[in-house]
Design an enzyme around this catalytic site. Sequence first.
Site, PDB file in Angstrom:
ATOM      1  N   HIS A   1      -4.551   0.375  -5.177  1.00 34.92           N
ATOM      2  CA  HIS A   1      -5.898  -0.115  -4.855  1.00 34.92           C
ATOM      3  C   HIS A   1      -6.971   0.970  -4.904  1.00 34.92           C
ATOM      4  CE1 HIS A   1      -3.191  -3.007  -2.482  1.00 34.92           C
ATOM      5  NE2 HIS A   1      -3.579  -3.619  -3.576  1.00 34.92           N
TER       6      HIS A   1
ATOM      7  N   HIS B   1       0.843  -1.188   0.000  1.00 38.36           N
ATOM      8  CA  HIS B   1       0.000   0.000   0.000  1.00 38.36           C
ATOM      9  C   HIS B   1       0.885   1.248   0.000  1.00 38.36           C
ATOM     10  CE1 HIS B   1      -3.392  -2.571   1.021  1.00 38.36           C
ATOM     11  NE2 HIS B   1      -2.753  -3.025   2.084  1.00 38.36           N
TER      12      HIS B   1
ATOM     13  N   CYS C   1      -4.725   4.948  -1.904  1.00 42.38           N
ATOM     14  CA  CYS C   1      -3.631   4.005  -2.119  1.00 42.38           C
ATOM     15  C   CYS C   1      -3.560   3.782  -3.626  1.00 42.38           C
ATOM     16  CB  CYS C   1      -3.923   2.700  -1.375  1.00 42.38           C
ATOM     17  SG  CYS C   1      -2.852   1.336  -1.880  1.00 42.38           S
TER      18      CYS C   1
ATOM     19  N   MET D   1      -9.864   1.876  -2.211  1.00 38.29           N
ATOM     20  CA  MET D   1      -9.026   2.144  -1.029  1.00 38.29           C
ATOM     21  C   MET D   1      -8.683   3.629  -0.994  1.00 38.29           C
ATOM     22  SD  MET D   1      -5.788  -0.004   0.354  1.00 38.29           S
ATOM     23  CE  MET D   1      -4.987   0.441   1.906  1.00 38.29           C
TER      24      MET D   1
HETATM   25 CU   LIG Z   1      -3.485  -0.482  -0.958  1.00 38.26          CU
END
Ligand SMILES: [Cu+2]
Length: 140
Positions: free
Chosen positions: A127, A74, A124, A132
């Site tokens: 993602h 991340h 992130c 996210m």
């Molecule tokens: Cu992530």
Amino acid sequence: MNRNFSRLFTPLLGLALVIITCVGAWLGPVTVASAETYTIRMGSDSGNLAFEPATLTVKPGDIVQWQNNKLPPHNVIFDGSNVPADTIDLVGELSHSKLMVKPNETYELEITDALAPGEYAYFCAPHRGAGMVGKLIITG
Ligand SMILES: [Cu+2]
């Protein structure tokens, strides 16, 4: 007369300095103690691609830690199109674009006075499409 005055006054001055120092030492930590450290987990406990909590309210002096929890890697990228206008230049500094891979790896950000009150959206990068995303709300 002058010497007597000085003999009396000098210890009083010393006492006054000691009192001022003690009061200063007592007040100092009280101010600092109100600052808090918050942890945002990256990847929810249940294994979702999410920041937990996704929204966090903080104030100047607080510290925010993003910590790897589940499904790394991340990172934390502040969204220049979704922060207070006068802080757009700081977006690069606030972000941690390097991917965090290791378990419990942490990115720490201190909320300084340079950050105007308002909402700061971040995501992130790997993602973002999966949802996210997160938001810091900085109060004055
Ligand atoms: Cu992530």
